[in-house]
Design a protein around this motif. Structure first.
Motif, mmCIF file in Angstrom:
data_model
loop_
_atom_site.group_PDB
_atom_site.id
_atom_site.type_symbol
_atom_site.label_atom_id
_atom_site.label_comp_id
_atom_site.label_asym_id
_atom_site.label_seq_id
_atom_site.Cartn_x
_atom_site.Cartn_y
_atom_site.Cartn_z
ATOM 1 N N THR A 288 31.357 40.265 5.048
ATOM 2 C CA THR A 288 32.645 39.574 5.122
ATOM 3 C C THR A 288 32.711 38.706 6.370
ATOM 4 O O THR A 288 32.484 39.196 7.483
ATOM 5 C CB THR A 288 33.800 40.586 5.158
ATOM 6 O OG1 THR A 288 33.694 41.472 4.036
ATOM 7 C CG2 THR A 288 35.139 39.866 5.109
ATOM 8 N N ALA A 289 33.008 37.432 6.180
ATOM 9 C CA ALA A 289 33.132 36.502 7.306
ATOM 10 C C ALA A 289 34.601 36.286 7.645
ATOM 11 O O ALA A 289 35.408 35.984 6.758
ATOM 12 C CB ALA A 289 32.478 35.168 6.958
ATOM 13 N N ASP A 290 34.932 36.472 8.915
ATOM 14 C CA ASP A 290 36.280 36.212 9.405
ATOM 15 C C ASP A 290 36.232 34.878 10.156
ATOM 16 O O ASP A 290 35.771 34.812 11.290
ATOM 17 C CB ASP A 290 36.728 37.337 10.344
ATOM 18 C CG ASP A 290 38.185 37.201 10.767
ATOM 19 O OD1 ASP A 290 38.669 36.046 10.852
ATOM 20 O OD2 ASP A 290 38.834 38.231 11.024
ATOM 21 N N HIS A 291 36.700 33.817 9.499
ATOM 22 C CA HIS A 291 36.583 32.484 10.084
ATOM 23 C C HIS A 291 37.538 32.276 11.262
ATOM 24 O O HIS A 291 37.277 31.439 12.122
ATOM 25 C CB HIS A 291 36.825 31.424 9.004
ATOM 26 C CG HIS A 291 35.703 31.341 8.018
ATOM 27 N ND1 HIS A 291 34.665 30.438 8.131
ATOM 28 C CD2 HIS A 291 35.437 32.074 6.910
ATOM 29 C CE1 HIS A 291 33.818 30.609 7.126
ATOM 30 N NE2 HIS A 291 34.267 31.598 6.371
ATOM 31 N N ARG A 292 38.606 33.025 11.313
ATOM 32 C CA ARG A 292 39.527 32.885 12.440
ATOM 33 C C ARG A 292 38.920 33.444 13.725
ATOM 34 O O ARG A 292 39.051 32.855 14.792
ATOM 35 C CB ARG A 292 40.844 33.594 12.135
ATOM 36 C CG ARG A 292 41.676 32.936 11.040
ATOM 37 C CD ARG A 292 42.896 33.760 10.741
ATOM 38 N NE ARG A 292 42.534 35.113 10.314
ATOM 39 C CZ ARG A 292 43.402 36.084 10.100
ATOM 40 N NH1 ARG A 292 44.697 35.868 10.304
ATOM 41 N NH2 ARG A 292 43.004 37.282 9.702
ATOM 42 N N LYS A 293 38.232 34.575 13.584
ATOM 43 C CA LYS A 293 37.618 35.213 14.750
ATOM 44 C C LYS A 293 36.150 34.823 14.924
ATOM 45 O O LYS A 293 35.524 35.198 15.915
ATOM 46 C CB LYS A 293 37.732 36.732 14.627
ATOM 47 C CG LYS A 293 39.154 37.255 14.641
ATOM 48 C CD LYS A 293 39.166 38.777 14.565
ATOM 49 C CE LYS A 293 40.581 39.324 14.606
ATOM 50 N NZ LYS A 293 40.592 40.817 14.504
ATOM 51 N N GLN A 294 35.614 34.112 13.938
ATOM 52 C CA GLN A 294 34.196 33.717 13.971
ATOM 53 C C GLN A 294 33.306 34.955 14.079
ATOM 54 O O GLN A 294 32.406 35.046 14.907
ATOM 55 C CB GLN A 294 33.933 32.732 15.120
ATOM 56 C CG GLN A 294 34.721 31.442 14.973
ATOM 57 C CD GLN A 294 34.737 30.593 16.219
ATOM 58 O OE1 GLN A 294 33.930 30.788 17.122
ATOM 59 N NE2 GLN A 294 35.675 29.647 16.293
ATOM 60 N N GLU A 295 33.587 35.909 13.190
ATOM 61 C CA GLU A 295 32.851 37.166 13.161
ATOM 62 C C GLU A 295 32.384 37.475 11.751
ATOM 63 O O GLU A 295 32.984 37.026 10.765
ATOM 64 C CB GLU A 295 33.719 38.314 13.674
ATOM 65 C CG GLU A 295 34.078 38.215 15.150
ATOM 66 C CD GLU A 295 34.963 39.353 15.598
ATOM 67 O OE1 GLU A 295 35.007 39.625 16.817
ATOM 68 O OE2 GLU A 295 35.635 39.964 14.735
ATOM 69 N N LEU A 296 31.307 38.267 11.667
ATOM 70 C CA LEU A 296 30.751 38.669 10.378
ATOM 71 C C LEU A 296 30.594 40.188 10.369
ATOM 72 O O LEU A 296 29.992 40.763 11.272
ATOM 73 C CB LEU A 296 29.389 38.015 10.144
ATOM 74 C CG LEU A 296 28.852 38.128 8.713
ATOM 75 C CD1 LEU A 296 29.498 37.037 7.850
ATOM 76 C CD2 LEU A 296 27.338 37.977 8.675
#
Length: 209
Positions: free
Chosen positions: A160-168
């Motif tokens: 799962t990619a969290d584009h707001r936090k730039q985390e995977l």
């Protein structure tokens, strides 16, 4: 027209020599443009295939929010119908918006065999390279197979990619499967050598893990 006369250009929205080199190396368009035997149809096919290859290369750099535009003489390659492929191509231009670098917010894999080598990059806060995820899963399966679980496999992957936090967040569930043993070696056609002697020479580990 032969692609030897076709101009090729790859441009990043933000200069990055290392990333530019990595993308250029995987580009089929660049390869076709430098091939004297390639024609316009070859270049067109290469350009359309480059979308997936370049996005994959961005993922391998931990960039999951990028975009790729491939222009054939100013026209987006993806918008050109295969039946309308140009008979001549003078210029192929690739424009890449790399997007930010993502890092692991979660890097979990299990259950693990005792001798499993988990890649050092597969941990929280490291760059979330797609190849690192693939390596972790491959190493996990191989370690179980080396431990005698021949049917070990990846049971489930959740990424799962969290584009707001730039985390995977990556979670890999392994299925070791049952332990397995070598069966009995079957031998045929040995005319000059006794079966027992042949089995001893072969050294097949019947009954072992």
């Amino acid at each position: 027209m032969a692609s030897a006369e076709t101009e090729f250009r790859l441009q990043l929205s933000t200069p990055d020599a290392a990333l530019s080199k990595a993308l250029t190396q995987v580009s089929l368009s660049r390869e076709a443009a430098g091939n004297k035997e390639a024609d316009a149809q070859d270049l067109f096919g290469a350009a359309r295939a480059d979308y997936a290859r370049l996005i994959g290369a961005l993922y391998d750099e931990g960039r999951y929010g990028g975009s790729v535009s491939i222009l054939i003489d100013g026209r987006e390659a993806a918008n050109i119908a295969p039946m309308d492929a140009p008979s001549r191509i003078d210029r192929v231009e690739i424009r890449v918006e790399p997007g930010p670098v993502f890092r692991f917010s979660r890097a979990a894999i299990g259950p693990l065999a005792p001798a499993t080598r988990v890649p050092p990059g597969f941990r929280v806060r490291e760059v979330a390279r797609s190849s690192t995820i693939v390596e972790a899963a491959g190493n996990g399966v191989s370690a179980w197979r080396d431990a005698g679980h021949a049917k070990a496999a990846v049971a489930r992957q959740t990424i799962t990619a969290d584009h707001r936090k730039q985390e995977l967040a990556a979670e890999i569930a392994l299925d070791p499967g049952p332990p397995t043993w070598f069966g009995t070696l079957q031998m045929t056609g040995n005319a000059r050598l006794r079966t027992a002697r042949l089995a001893k020479i072969a050294g097949f580990p019947s009954g072992e893990v």
